[in-house]
Design an enzyme around this catalytic site. Structure first.
Site, short mmCIF file in Angstrom:
data_model
loop_
_atom_site.label_atom_id
_atom_site.label_comp_id
_atom_site.label_asym_id
_atom_site.label_seq_id
_atom_site.Cartn_x
_atom_site.Cartn_y
_atom_site.Cartn_z
CB SER A 266 4.06 -8.46 4.32
OG SER A 266 4.25 -6.80 4.20
CE LYS A 270 8.22 -5.35 0.72
NZ LYS A 270 7.53 -4.50 0.85
CD1 TRP A 357 3.33 0.17 3.93
CD2 TRP A 357 3.12 2.23 3.98
NE1 TRP A 357 4.57 0.77 4.43
CE2 TRP A 357 4.01 1.84 4.14
CE3 TRP A 357 2.60 3.79 4.05
CZ2 TRP A 357 5.49 3.11 3.84
CZ3 TRP A 357 3.21 5.08 3.73
CH2 TRP A 357 5.05 3.95 4.04
CG HIS A 407 0.07 -6.17 5.66
ND1 HIS A 407 -0.19 -6.06 4.30
CD2 HIS A 407 1.11 -6.07 5.89
CE1 HIS A 407 1.55 -5.54 3.95
NE2 HIS A 407 2.29 -6.10 5.27
#
Ligand code: GTR
Length: 427
Positions: A266, A270, A357, A407
């Protein structure tokens, strides 16, 4: 009310939890994705074509890196001269004898206060010589990754007051709360060490977190030039500190520092991709559900958008990135070029089918488009044209899978990363 109806009402919240809920006002259908053209990583800033790995290395790689620094993440301040490493504890018989546990403080100097990042390392006992390592940040403190009572309880600020955290601090009840994401014994038995640190040691994850983080600690960069907090960003601070962890790992004789596999989930995904792009010492980079500002293509605006992420998390990216709110087409780069910066080193992008998402297909398309750069070395990327079916890993130097479920980081994800690492690190 009939019994059956009551049962349904009771089950409803559970049923709804099986899918990550859709937020209103965002794109969740392929048919709504706007038309877009991706910037070509193999066309240089002056319009000329890049056709060889040597051209890529000579100038094209740094052109793209500069775009990401200027327009997305901010710049990295270089390696500080003053870094100290202290092994604060060691147990050669941890996890029932399976591993050696070491805790190491990375001490930053030259600022106005003491500043440390605390590293937890497990090294398999059943191997000789330096071993490859999986390195990744955790979300809730080192003590959250395993119930091992020997792990120091983090004293740092915690974002959420759940899972054993109270008043934004960890309590004993927080031990092992994230253990499902860290199958430490499995990793150790496969012959890999595990190294992890709490990202909040580097900068607490909120808009004012920089005041207590590394971005207020340093007033100048490694060259002595002034360094303001707007010059970098929280993601850059976290990514830069991963490089400092590598500085330590290079000094640790238990670790094969040429075989560091970096992973993150998540927002930490990044961070990992940006770290893998900027520091070539990471042998493998793994993006787990990193989504917007990570592996997913910004121009698709599917699920989370640039505007939304800049609004919810203004500290994550630099101030220039705000200019691309609802204006992704103007970005000089897109996220496939971030993955391409990792070339020719192996990279793995993982999605979860219910994690809309994060735009699973946008993560796939990004991984696929990065392949053009890997081909300069004759390396094969994802090797398929469209997103593979659920739970079907693909790819060679660029790995990809979309897992069933939401997720998260699961054993399934780890199994693929271990296989990928075995393959690429020659285990
Ligand atoms: C969400 C954010 C995502 C992702 C996630 C996380 O709220 O919109 O980009 O980073 O948080 O890190 O858990």
């Amino acid at each position: 009310m009939s019994q059956r109806y009551t049962l349904l009402l009771l089950l409803l919240p559970m049923l709804m939890n099986t899918a990550d809920a859709r937020k209103k006002g965002f794109i969740y259908e392929e048919s709504e994705v706007p038309a877009y053209t991706l910037p070509d990583p193999l066309i240089a800033n002056d319009g000329s074509a890049v056709t060889s790995a040597s051209q890529w290395k000579a100038f094209r790689r740094s052109e793209i890196l500069d775009h990401f620094e200027e327009s997305v993440y901010g710049r990295r301040p270089g390696k500080p001269d003053a870094l100290k490493f202290t092994v604060t504890s060691q147990d050669n018989n941890a996890l029932g004898g399976l591993a050696k546990r070491k805790q190491v403080s990375i001490l930053f100097e030259g600022g106005d206060r003491p500043f440390a990042v605390h590293l937890l390392i497990y090294v398999p006992n059943k191997t000789s010589g330096p071993v490859p390592v999986f390195l990744g940040y955790n979300f809730n403190g080192n003590h959250s990754i395993h119930t091992d009572p020997g792990i120091d309880l983090s004293k740092s600020w915690m974002r959420k007051n759940d899972n054993g955290n109270k008043n934004h601090r960890a309590t004993e009840a927080a031990r092992g709360k994230s253990a499902s994401r860290w199958p430490v014994e499995t990793i150790i038995k496969r012959g890999y060490a595990v190294a992890t640190a709490y990202y909040g040691d580097v900068e607490p994850d909120h808009a004012d977190g920089w005041k207590d983080g590394i971005r207020s600690f340093y007033k100048t960069d490694a060259q002595g030039h002034s360094l303001k907090r707007e010059d970098w960003s929280a993601i850059t601070a976290w990514a830069w500190a991963l490089s400092r962890i590598v500085d330590y790992l290079e000094t640790d004789s238990d670790i094969d520092a040429d075989s560091i596999a970096l992973l993150g989930h998540s927002r930490l995904g990044k961070t990992s991709v940006w770290a893998g792009a900027t520091d070539q010492r990471f042998a493998i980079t793994i993006s787990n559900n990193s989504g917007c500002g990570g592996a997913a293509l910004s121009r698709r605006s599917f699920g989370e958008t640039v505007k939304r992420i800049n609004t919810s998390f203004p500290h994550w990216f630099n101030s220039s990135f705000k200019a691309f709110n609802a204006n992704e087409g103007a970005l000089p780069v897109d996220q496939h070029e971030l993955l391409a910066l990792i070339a020719p080193r192996p990279v793995y992008v993982a999605s979860a089918v219910e994690d809309e998402w994060a735009d699973p297909n946008g993560e796939f398309l990004s991984a696929k488009a990065a392949g053009a750069v890997y081909e300069l070395w004759g390396k094969q990327g994802v090797g398929v044209d469209s997103q593979p079916p659920v739970d079907t890993p693909v790819g060679d130097t660029i790995g990809y899978h979309v897992r069933s479920g939401g997720h998260n980081v699961t054993d399934y994800d780890w199994e693929q990363y271990l296989n990928f690492a075995d393959r690429h690190l020659g285990r």
